[in-house]
Enzyme design. Structure first.
Site, PDB file in Angstrom:
ATOM      1  N   SER A 156       0.825  -1.203   0.000  1.00 11.13           N
ATOM      2  CA  SER A 156       0.000   0.000   0.000  1.00 11.13           C
ATOM      3  C   SER A 156       0.864   1.259   0.000  1.00 11.13           C
ATOM      4  O   SER A 156       1.614   1.497  -0.928  1.00 11.13           O
ATOM      5  CB  SER A 156      -0.972  -0.042   1.179  1.00 11.13           C
ATOM      6  N   ASP A 181      -1.022  -4.755  -3.399  1.00 13.46           N
ATOM      7  CA  ASP A 181      -2.365  -4.181  -3.267  1.00 13.46           C
ATOM      8  C   ASP A 181      -2.373  -2.660  -3.196  1.00 13.46           C
ATOM      9  O   ASP A 181      -3.003  -2.072  -2.306  1.00 13.46           O
ATOM     10  CB  ASP A 181      -3.094  -4.773  -2.065  1.00 13.46           C
ATOM     11  N   HIS A 349      -7.113  -6.217   2.508  1.00 12.90           N
ATOM     12  CA  HIS A 349      -6.102  -5.320   1.947  1.00 12.90           C
ATOM     13  C   HIS A 349      -4.699  -5.705   2.416  1.00 12.90           C
ATOM     14  O   HIS A 349      -3.727  -5.575   1.673  1.00 12.90           O
ATOM     15  CB  HIS A 349      -6.433  -3.879   2.357  1.00 12.90           C
TER      16      HIS A 349
END
EC number: 3.1.1.89
Length: 386
Positions: A156, A181, A349
């Site tokens: 991320s 992700d 996530h």
């Protein structure tokens, strides 16, 4: 995201448990386990997953900054791991154990500035440029002018910083890049909802066990093993509190806001301070970083990220929790074979925490495929279909 970054994809996860404050049953009910299903939420030390810990000193214009790193392995390329916003290097703990058992490599998991146990003069400067320079400085401080081959792997926000680091050529021995992700299009679309997500999280916890339980039951981390080591790096004791007090029942998912009455402002402020002190006594743990205050940097992390990723002239890997996260630029780039992509379904996530073995297999296969590392323990590559 992690807190911040998790919110970017929240609406796209098919089997997500309801978040506190989202209308789900967890937000209004105390967290209780059914008969015979009690789980252990006690924290686990980093030493069960990493071999050593080091505080790396970096000199700059304002003095010395100290960056916490956790390490494992003694041979092969260095996998430099960058966590997502609000997380810490400990989010890579279970992944580290998994990858070390598959290929010959060295792990360096870094607490980025403002996170974990890293101590810097200006912890509020979380610009992509500053954090990318931090990564380069840490590599230089650890290895000097002749660093070993390095692969940057970031989740991320950490994935965005990895790309900015690679694009600026701040790690001269860089041989590979992996984003987990994070996609520019999805991230930019979610910017407007980030503050609402952050306001929906508990502000305090009565214990580390409570924080770990919340992280699992809210869906922030779906893997209890990872949560037990990872959450220790996300929360800290409130200022002025030396030890947890009391042993009351588990705090509800949300600390409800006090209703303001029509008293004078002085009376309201006084009562608020008293209430805050009582909250700290009963719930002495809070988040290590106030992500809401980093809003001015969010755009800089993600805008232009896809083209920046595609422009890096090294082998690249993109791991996603869902194929619907791809934006236009990455879709075209993937069709042109500019990077390797693998989708790991049924993950939240925090892909590397939810499915550390699958992520380790994907990274190990990538390393072996490009002859960056040697397999160990009879590991067999399984090449993805996309």
């Amino acid at each position: 995201m992690s807190a911040l970054e998790k919110s970017m994809h929240l609406g796209r996860l098919p089997s997500r448990p309801p978040l506190p404050g989202s209308g789900g049953s967890q937000s209004g009910a105390k967290m209780r386990m059914g008969p015979g299903r009690k789980r252990d939420f006690t924290p686990v030390p980093w030493s069960q997953y990493f071999e050593s810990m080091e505080d790396v000193e970096v000199e700059n214009e304002t003095g010395k900054d100290t960056f916490r790193v956790y390490k494992s392995g003694s041979e092969g390329p260095v996998l430099l791991l960058l966590h997502g916003g609000g997380h810490s290097a400990l989010s890579w703990a279970v992944f580290t154990a998994a990858i070390i058992s598959r290929v010959q490599c060295r792990i360096v998991a870094l607490d980025l500035r403002g996170h974990g146990e890293t101590k810097v003069k200006n912890s509020e400067d979380l610009s992509a440029e500053t954090m990318a320079k931090d990564v380069g400085n840490v590599v230089e401080a650890m290895y000097g002018d002749l660093p070993p081959p390095v692969m940057l792997i970031g989740h991320s926000m950490g994935g965005a910083i990895a790309v900015h680091t690679a694009a600026a050529n701040l790690v001269p021995s860089l041989l590979g890049l992996c984003m987990i992700d994070v996609v520019e299009g999805t991230a930019m679309d979610a910017l407007n909802s980030m503050q609402n997500f952050l306001r929906g999280r508990p502000k305090t916890f009565k214990s580390l066990e409570n924080a770990i339980e919340w992280s699992v039951k809210s869906g922030q981390i779906r893997n209890l093993e990872s949560a037990r080591v990872s959450m220790v790096g996300q929360v800290k004791q409130c200022e002025g509190i030396t030890s947890p007090e009391g042993s009351k029942s588990i705090v509800e998912g949300i600390i409800e806001e006090e209703e303001e009455d029509e008293e004078g402002s002085e009376s309201v402020n006084k009562r608020k301070k008293e209430d805050d002190m009582e909250t700290k006594k009963d719930h002495p743990y809070t988040w290590r970083i106030e992500l809401a205050k980093t809003e001015k940097y969010w755009d800089g992390w993600f805008r232009g990220l896809s083209n920046l990723f595609l422009s890096c002239p090294i082998p690249k890997l993109l791991l996603l929790a869902g194929v619907d996260r791809l934006d236009k630029d990455l879709t075209i780039g993937q069709m042109q074979g500019k990077f390797q992509m693998q989708v790991l379904p049924q993950c939240g996530h925090a892909v590397h925490e939810d499915a550390p073995d699958k992520v380790a297999e994907a990274v190990a296969t990538f390393l072996i495929r490009h002859r960056f590392a040697e397999p160990i323990g009879g590991f067999q590559c399984v090449f993805p279909g996309c």
